[in-house]
Design a protein around this motif. Sequence first.
Motif, PDB file in Angstrom:
ATOM      1  N   CYS A 128      89.835 -59.203 -80.247  1.00  0.00           N
ATOM      2  CA  CYS A 128      90.181 -57.980 -80.590  1.00  0.00           C
ATOM      3  C   CYS A 128      89.012 -57.014 -80.138  1.00  0.00           C
ATOM      4  CB  CYS A 128      90.746 -57.577 -81.770  1.00  0.00           C
ATOM      5  SG  CYS A 128      89.426 -58.112 -82.904  1.00  0.00           S
ATOM      6  N   SER A 129      89.166 -55.727 -80.074  1.00  0.00           N
ATOM      7  CA  SER A 129      87.999 -55.042 -79.828  1.00  0.00           C
ATOM      8  C   SER A 129      86.593 -55.188 -80.633  1.00  0.00           C
ATOM      9  CB  SER A 129      88.386 -53.390 -79.658  1.00  0.00           C
ATOM     10  OG  SER A 129      88.773 -52.852 -80.861  1.00  0.00           O
ATOM     11  N   ARG A 130      86.864 -55.401 -81.956  1.00  0.00           N
ATOM     12  CA  ARG A 130      85.709 -55.604 -82.857  1.00  0.00           C
ATOM     13  C   ARG A 130      84.872 -56.771 -82.327  1.00  0.00           C
ATOM     14  NH1 ARG A 130      84.615 -58.575 -86.621  1.00  0.00           N
ATOM     15  NH2 ARG A 130      86.781 -59.230 -86.929  1.00  0.00           N
ATOM     16  N   THR A 131      85.879 -57.871 -82.091  1.00  0.00           N
ATOM     17  CA  THR A 131      85.144 -59.195 -82.173  1.00  0.00           C
ATOM     18  C   THR A 131      84.486 -59.210 -80.599  1.00  0.00           C
ATOM     19  OG1 THR A 131      87.280 -60.162 -81.140  1.00  0.00           O
ATOM     20  CG2 THR A 131      86.660 -60.668 -83.553  1.00  0.00           C
ATOM     21  N   TRP A 132      85.332 -58.268 -79.548  1.00  0.00           N
ATOM     22  CA  TRP A 132      84.656 -58.212 -78.284  1.00  0.00           C
ATOM     23  C   TRP A 132      83.137 -57.606 -78.398  1.00  0.00           C
ATOM     24  CZ3 TRP A 132      83.341 -53.713 -75.376  1.00  0.00           C
ATOM     25  CH2 TRP A 132      82.992 -53.949 -74.017  1.00  0.00           C
ATOM     26  N   SER A 133      83.029 -56.562 -79.228  1.00  0.00           N
ATOM     27  CA  SER A 133      81.697 -55.811 -79.450  1.00  0.00           C
ATOM     28  C   SER A 133      80.842 -56.983 -80.285  1.00  0.00           C
ATOM     29  CB  SER A 133      81.587 -54.489 -80.338  1.00  0.00           C
ATOM     30  OG  SER A 133      82.549 -53.609 -79.728  1.00  0.00           O
ATOM     31  N   ASP A 134      81.308 -57.395 -81.279  1.00  0.00           N
ATOM     32  CA  ASP A 134      80.464 -58.442 -82.131  1.00  0.00           C
ATOM     33  C   ASP A 134      79.884 -59.594 -80.867  1.00  0.00           C
ATOM     34  OD1 ASP A 134      80.939 -56.874 -84.164  1.00  0.00           O
ATOM     35  OD2 ASP A 134      82.274 -58.513 -84.860  1.00  0.00           O
ATOM     36  N   PHE A 135      80.637 -59.989 -80.109  1.00  0.00           N
ATOM     37  CA  PHE A 135      80.460 -61.229 -79.145  1.00  0.00           C
ATOM     38  C   PHE A 135      79.228 -60.570 -78.311  1.00  0.00           C
ATOM     39  CE2 PHE A 135      80.937 -62.932 -74.815  1.00  0.00           C
ATOM     40  CZ  PHE A 135      81.103 -64.108 -75.070  1.00  0.00           C
ATOM     41  N   HIS A 136      79.290 -59.566 -77.699  1.00  0.00           N
ATOM     42  CA  HIS A 136      78.355 -58.879 -77.012  1.00  0.00           C
ATOM     43  C   HIS A 136      76.892 -58.601 -77.722  1.00  0.00           C
ATOM     44  CE1 HIS A 136      80.399 -58.416 -72.924  1.00  0.00           C
ATOM     45  NE2 HIS A 136      81.458 -58.185 -73.852  1.00  0.00           N
ATOM     46  N   ALA A 137      77.233 -58.219 -78.753  1.00  0.00           N
ATOM     47  CA  ALA A 137      76.156 -57.701 -79.791  1.00  0.00           C
ATOM     48  C   ALA A 137      75.005 -59.371 -79.938  1.00  0.00           C
ATOM     49  CB  ALA A 137      76.342 -57.028 -81.033  1.00  0.00           C
ATOM     50  N   GLU A 138      75.923 -60.194 -80.268  1.00  0.00           N
ATOM     51  CA  GLU A 138      75.395 -61.490 -80.604  1.00  0.00           C
ATOM     52  C   GLU A 138      74.556 -61.924 -79.319  1.00  0.00           C
ATOM     53  OE1 GLU A 138      73.903 -65.027 -82.228  1.00  0.00           O
ATOM     54  OE2 GLU A 138      74.519 -62.997 -83.167  1.00  0.00           O
ATOM     55  N   TYR A 139      75.233 -61.683 -78.028  1.00  0.00           N
ATOM     56  CA  TYR A 139      74.487 -62.066 -76.975  1.00  0.00           C
ATOM     57  C   TYR A 139      73.356 -61.335 -76.643  1.00  0.00           C
ATOM     58  CZ  TYR A 139      74.066 -63.007 -71.852  1.00  0.00           C
ATOM     59  OH  TYR A 139      73.689 -63.322 -70.501  1.00  0.00           O
ATOM     60  N   VAL A 140      73.358 -59.920 -76.620  1.00  0.00           N
ATOM     61  CA  VAL A 140      71.943 -59.173 -76.432  1.00  0.00           C
ATOM     62  C   VAL A 140      70.882 -59.525 -77.488  1.00  0.00           C
ATOM     63  CG1 VAL A 140      73.453 -57.499 -75.258  1.00  0.00           C
ATOM     64  CG2 VAL A 140      72.753 -57.020 -77.469  1.00  0.00           C
ATOM     65  N   ARG A 141      71.362 -59.935 -78.787  1.00  0.00           N
ATOM     66  CA  ARG A 141      70.474 -60.056 -79.749  1.00  0.00           C
ATOM     67  C   ARG A 141      69.240 -61.111 -79.360  1.00  0.00           C
ATOM     68  NH1 ARG A 141      69.984 -62.554 -85.073  1.00  0.00           N
ATOM     69  NH2 ARG A 141      71.095 -64.481 -84.464  1.00  0.00           N
ATOM     70  N   HIS A 142      69.546 -61.924 -78.349  1.00  0.00           N
ATOM     71  CA  HIS A 142      68.627 -63.033 -78.016  1.00  0.00           C
ATOM     72  C   HIS A 142      67.964 -62.573 -76.663  1.00  0.00           C
ATOM     73  CE1 HIS A 142      70.401 -65.544 -81.302  1.00  0.00           C
ATOM     74  NE2 HIS A 142      71.598 -65.341 -80.738  1.00  0.00           N
ATOM     75  N   PHE A 143      68.089 -61.490 -76.071  1.00  0.00           N
ATOM     76  CA  PHE A 143      67.288 -61.105 -75.099  1.00  0.00           C
ATOM     77  C   PHE A 143      66.027 -60.986 -75.197  1.00  0.00           C
ATOM     78  CE2 PHE A 143      70.521 -58.399 -72.290  1.00  0.00           C
ATOM     79  CZ  PHE A 143      71.251 -59.286 -72.232  1.00  0.00           C
ATOM     80  N   THR A 144      65.188 -61.237 -74.099  1.00  0.00           N
ATOM     81  CA  THR A 144      63.806 -61.258 -74.106  1.00  0.00           C
ATOM     82  C   THR A 144      63.303 -59.792 -73.791  1.00  0.00           C
ATOM     83  OG1 THR A 144      63.572 -61.700 -71.855  1.00  0.00           O
ATOM     84  CG2 THR A 144      63.275 -63.486 -73.370  1.00  0.00           C
ATOM     85  N   ARG A 145      62.170 -59.342 -74.059  1.00  0.00           N
ATOM     86  CA  ARG A 145      61.951 -58.292 -73.750  1.00  0.00           C
ATOM     87  C   ARG A 145      61.991 -57.483 -72.294  1.00  0.00           C
ATOM     88  NH1 ARG A 145      55.675 -55.793 -73.428  1.00  0.00           N
ATOM     89  NH2 ARG A 145      56.190 -53.652 -73.236  1.00  0.00           N
ATOM     90  N   GLN A 146      61.959 -58.587 -71.221  1.00  0.00           N
ATOM     91  CA  GLN A 146      62.018 -58.355 -69.897  1.00  0.00           C
ATOM     92  C   GLN A 146      63.827 -58.241 -69.586  1.00  0.00           C
ATOM     93  OE1 GLN A 146      59.847 -57.710 -67.747  1.00  0.00           O
ATOM     94  NE2 GLN A 146      61.626 -56.938 -66.538  1.00  0.00           N
ATOM     95  N   GLN A 147      64.514 -59.055 -70.332  1.00  0.00           N
ATOM     96  CA  GLN A 147      65.959 -59.078 -70.182  1.00  0.00           C
ATOM     97  C   GLN A 147      66.463 -57.496 -70.704  1.00  0.00           C
ATOM     98  OE1 GLN A 147      66.657 -62.696 -72.289  1.00  0.00           O
ATOM     99  NE2 GLN A 147      67.966 -63.562 -70.294  1.00  0.00           N
ATOM    100  N   ARG A 148      65.840 -57.024 -71.646  1.00  0.00           N
ATOM    101  CA  ARG A 148      66.085 -55.720 -72.429  1.00  0.00           C
ATOM    102  C   ARG A 148      66.055 -54.882 -71.178  1.00  0.00           C
ATOM    103  NH1 ARG A 148      63.882 -55.374 -78.416  1.00  0.00           N
ATOM    104  NH2 ARG A 148      65.020 -56.834 -79.387  1.00  0.00           N
ATOM    105  N   LEU A 149      64.769 -54.591 -70.737  1.00  0.00           N
ATOM    106  CA  LEU A 149      64.521 -53.724 -69.572  1.00  0.00           C
ATOM    107  C   LEU A 149      65.229 -53.978 -68.441  1.00  0.00           C
ATOM    108  CD1 LEU A 149      60.534 -54.055 -69.753  1.00  0.00           C
ATOM    109  CD2 LEU A 149      62.342 -52.188 -70.627  1.00  0.00           C
ATOM    110  N   ASP A 150      65.585 -55.173 -67.835  1.00  0.00           N
ATOM    111  CA  ASP A 150      66.339 -55.465 -66.729  1.00  0.00           C
ATOM    112  C   ASP A 150      67.985 -55.090 -66.967  1.00  0.00           C
ATOM    113  OD1 ASP A 150      64.185 -56.155 -65.519  1.00  0.00           O
ATOM    114  OD2 ASP A 150      64.728 -58.551 -65.766  1.00  0.00           O
TER     115      ASP A 150
END
Length: 147
Positions: free
Chosen positions: A29-51
């Motif tokens: 659903c839309s909530r779990t879709w957002s949670d899925f992406h939030a969990e994914y970006v939570r592990h981004f490195t500093r460079q991945q955040r900028l890129d």
Amino acid sequence: MEDLSELTKIHHNSYIGLSQEGISPFVCCSRTWSDFHAEYVRHFTRQQRLDNKEYFKRFFKPELTLPINQIQNQIDRNLVTPIIRHIHSPAMDPAGQIIHVEQIHIHFTEGSALNIDGTWKHGQIEIPNAACNQLVDWGFLLPENLQ
């Protein structure tokens, strides 16, 4: 596992996820879709955040990756860059509610303090790279991610 069509009352749908350990890490659903992406970006490195700036900003939710006492212990034992002086949690009332809309924040040796959401509590400095990387590891949003 319950059939997805019965769960959602929608036919021709499916789950997407990164784990085979039950249904909780999957999107349905839309909530779990957002949670899925939030969990994914939570592990981004500093460079991945900028890129991936726009994607990162859309889904990142600042939260500590370690308990505050463990972070303060690392600071006290000089295991982090010396510009970081201490970490504070927001003041709470007896019911456990945050007082004065404070946030978890980190104090630097020259006197400024950065909130976990990347805004400055007071003062402002150019944060050295080593400190930026440490803050990213702890779950802080950096001011450079707000631009």
